[in-house]
Design a protein around this motif. Structure first.
Motif, PDB file in Angstrom:
ATOM      1  N   GLY A  90      41.652  32.954  43.603  1.00 43.76           N
ATOM      2  CA  GLY A  90      40.663  32.686  44.644  1.00 43.76           C
ATOM      3  C   GLY A  90      39.947  31.358  44.523  1.00 43.76           C
ATOM      4  N   PRO A  91      39.340  31.059  43.374  1.00 43.64           N
ATOM      5  CA  PRO A  91      38.568  29.818  43.272  1.00 43.64           C
ATOM      6  C   PRO A  91      39.426  28.566  43.480  1.00 43.64           C
ATOM      7  N   PRO A 106      42.199  33.353  37.886  1.00 45.09           N
ATOM      8  CA  PRO A 106      42.345  33.998  39.187  1.00 45.09           C
ATOM      9  C   PRO A 106      42.600  32.971  40.284  1.00 45.09           C
ATOM     10  N   GLY A 131      38.821  41.749  44.038  1.00 46.01           N
ATOM     11  CA  GLY A 131      40.198  41.735  43.558  1.00 46.01           C
ATOM     12  C   GLY A 131      40.844  43.110  43.651  1.00 46.01           C
ATOM     13  N   GLY A 132      40.036  44.137  43.582  1.00 47.95           N
ATOM     14  CA  GLY A 132      40.580  45.496  43.579  1.00 47.95           C
ATOM     15  C   GLY A 132      40.331  46.249  44.875  1.00 47.95           C
TER      16      GLY A 132
HETATM   17  O1  KG4 Z   1      34.435  41.273  42.339  1.00 45.64           O
HETATM   18  P1  KG4 Z   1      35.370  40.612  41.400  1.00 45.64           P
HETATM   19  O2  KG4 Z   1      34.791  39.660  40.393  1.00 45.64           O
HETATM   20  O3  KG4 Z   1      36.192  41.680  40.583  1.00 45.64           O
HETATM   21  C1  KG4 Z   1      36.647  42.863  41.169  1.00 45.64           C
HETATM   22  O4  KG4 Z   1      35.820  43.799  41.308  1.00 45.64           O
HETATM   23  O5  KG4 Z   1      37.839  42.861  41.569  1.00 45.64           O
HETATM   24  O6  KG4 Z   1      36.469  39.879  42.291  1.00 45.64           O
HETATM   25  C2  KG4 Z   1      37.497  39.126  41.722  1.00 45.64           C
HETATM   26  C3  KG4 Z   1      38.367  38.589  42.845  1.00 45.64           C
HETATM   27  C4  KG4 Z   1      39.638  37.901  42.376  1.00 45.64           C
HETATM   28  O7  KG4 Z   1      40.729  38.381  43.137  1.00 45.64           O
HETATM   29  C5  KG4 Z   1      39.367  36.432  42.661  1.00 45.64           C
HETATM   30  O8  KG4 Z   1      40.550  35.681  42.950  1.00 45.64           O
HETATM   31  C6  KG4 Z   1      38.477  36.521  43.867  1.00 45.64           C
HETATM   32  O9  KG4 Z   1      37.639  37.619  43.611  1.00 45.64           O
HETATM   33  N1  KG4 Z   1      37.652  35.304  44.054  1.00 45.64           N
HETATM   34  C7  KG4 Z   1      37.759  34.501  45.129  1.00 45.64           C
HETATM   35  C8  KG4 Z   1      36.864  33.421  44.907  1.00 45.64           C
HETATM   36  N2  KG4 Z   1      36.237  33.613  43.708  1.00 45.64           N
HETATM   37  C9  KG4 Z   1      36.737  34.777  43.202  1.00 45.64           C
HETATM   38  N3  KG4 Z   1      38.527  34.596  46.227  1.00 45.64           N
HETATM   39  C10 KG4 Z   1      38.424  33.606  47.150  1.00 45.64           C
HETATM   40  N4  KG4 Z   1      37.615  32.524  47.007  1.00 45.64           N
HETATM   41  C11 KG4 Z   1      36.806  32.403  45.907  1.00 45.64           C
HETATM   42  N5  KG4 Z   1      36.003  31.341  45.779  1.00 45.64           N
END
Ligand code: KG4
Ligand code: ZN
Length: 373
Positions: free
Chosen positions: A196-197, A194, A146-147
């Motif tokens: 993404g899922p 969020p 996300g970041g």
């Molecule tokens: O690594 P993370 O848990 O936190 C950070 O370090 O940012 O990543 C979170 C990000 C969010 O933008 C979320 O929408 C995305 O990962 N995400 C996904 C999926 N699961 C989580 N993006 C696309 N498809 C997914 N299944």
């Protein structure tokens, strides 16, 4: 409890998950507790930093306690404490760093500071080692969350028993992170947070070839990414198609009633919206896959590691797996639970740094802009 393996307590609080885990020998996860704040930030459509810090403060002690209890140990059995020192939200990071320091001081245990992005890389290594399929290094690593969206070259340095990874940047996003693009597009389409899922789940019901988004055209480094253009393209698409507004409003109301499951939202999405979602996801996934795999040959590596929250995406996994075979690449993803933020990955990264002799003193500070490469 003594198995001869070092027991590392990992603590993670860089964004909106308060997490603690105990990992033995850098690869056996004895416990991994993640207290998600999603329910708190959801109604704002994104992470509210002040609320995140307050929630970390509430959660950190019980989460660490639970991780230790589930591992069947006491805090005295721990060999070192590994804590995320950055990058992330300053107020959120400070909670974990301060608690890690306090624990280390009170227990007389060594303290190791961990880069959150290196944690994501270690999520892959942790499971690969446990599963007996070890990646060969050097490797290309895509960290996509996300970041952050960072492509780097990683190699081991130092004697075998104390080897640690060192990283060189190959490319990175010039604007939004890939996960941020998922989250912002989900917000425009009223798909909750969020994003993404939900996009992952709904895209499976649309036609990924329905809408063609132009590939980002950038001068300079061919391994850099850009996702703000596609986000704007989705916005323009919505402006050109006002007939999609009533269903967006209906989903907004459903979200306000707390109906945020993928099935409920899908029932309120027309085929045209499902096509838009699938086409958006395809454009992001194709770009991530193509640039990452293209980097392998010039960097002379045969291993690619993909990690971070977006690595949980089904289409990203499918596409990488299909393409890696063509390129003769050995591909590694973490399991879905270890793709998103957790503390087992922090403990695993901390273990490697602990073995290489790294120790922090109590001047350790949170660093919101900490870079990996
Ligand atoms: O690594 P993370 O848990 O936190 C950070 O370090 O940012 O990543 C979170 C990000 C969010 O933008 C979320 O929408 C995305 O990962 N995400 C996904 C999926 N699961 C989580 N993006 C696309 N498809 C997914 N299944
Ligand atoms: Zn992360």
């Amino acid at each position: 409890m003594s198995t001869g393996e070092n027991l590392i307590l990992g603590i993670e609080s860089s964004c909106d998950e308060t997490a603690a885990a105990v990992v033995a020998g850098g690869r056996r996860v004895l416990s991994s507790i993640v207290a998600s704040q999603v329910g708190i930030h959801r109604k704002y459509g994104g992470v509210v930093p002040e609320l995140a810090s307050r929630e970390h403060l509430r959660q950190i002690v019980p989460v660490v306690r639970e991780a230790v209890a589930q591992a069947g140990i006491t805090l005295r059995d721990v060999d070192a404490i590994a804590v995320t020192r950055g990058p992330g939200l300053i107020g959120a990071l400070l909670v974990g760093v301060t608690y890690g320091k306090v624990l280390a001081m009170a227990l007389g245990k060594p303290l190791v500071g961990v880069n959150h992005l290196e944690g994501h890389v270690h999520a892959v290594l942790l499971e690969a080692h446990a599963g007996g399929r070890r990646p060969a290094f050097p490797a290309v690593c895509l960290i996509v969350s996300g970041g952050h969206t960072l492509l780097c070259h990683a190699k081991f340095e130092g004697a075998e028993s104390a080897a640690r990874l060192s990283y060189t940047r190959i490319g990175a996003t010039r604007d939004d992170a890939a996960g941020e693009a998922f989250d912002k597009v989900a917000k425009m389409l009223a798909l909750g947070y969020p994003g993404g899922p939900v996009i992952d789940a709904l895209a499976a019901h649309g036609d990924p070839r329905a809408i063609r988004f132009a590939e980002p055209k950038m001068k300079g480094n061919p391994y850099d990414f850009s996702f703000s253009g596609i986000k704007t393209a989705v916005l323009y698409h919505l402006r050109r198609n006002p007939q999609l507004q009533p269903e967006i409003e209906a989903r907004r109301q459903a979200l306000a009633r707390g109906e945020c499951g993928a099935d409920a939202l899908r029932a309120l999405a027309t085929p045209a919206t499902l096509d838009l979602i699938a086409s958006f996801q395809r454009a992001v996934v194709d770009d991530l896959t193509a640039r990452t795999l293209a980097a392998a040959a010039p960097y002379a590596v045969a291993t690619v590691l993909v990690s971070g929250g977006v690595a949980a995406n089904s289409e990203l996994r499918r596409k990488f797996e299909a393409e890696a075979q063509h390129h003769g690449i050995d591909l590694f993803f973490p399991s879905r639970v270890l793709s998103t933020d957790n503390a087992a990955m922090i403990a695993a990264a901390g273990h490697a740094r602990f073995l290489s002799g790294e120790r922090e003193d109590f001047s350790l500070d949170a660093d919101p802009g900490l870079s990996l490469a």
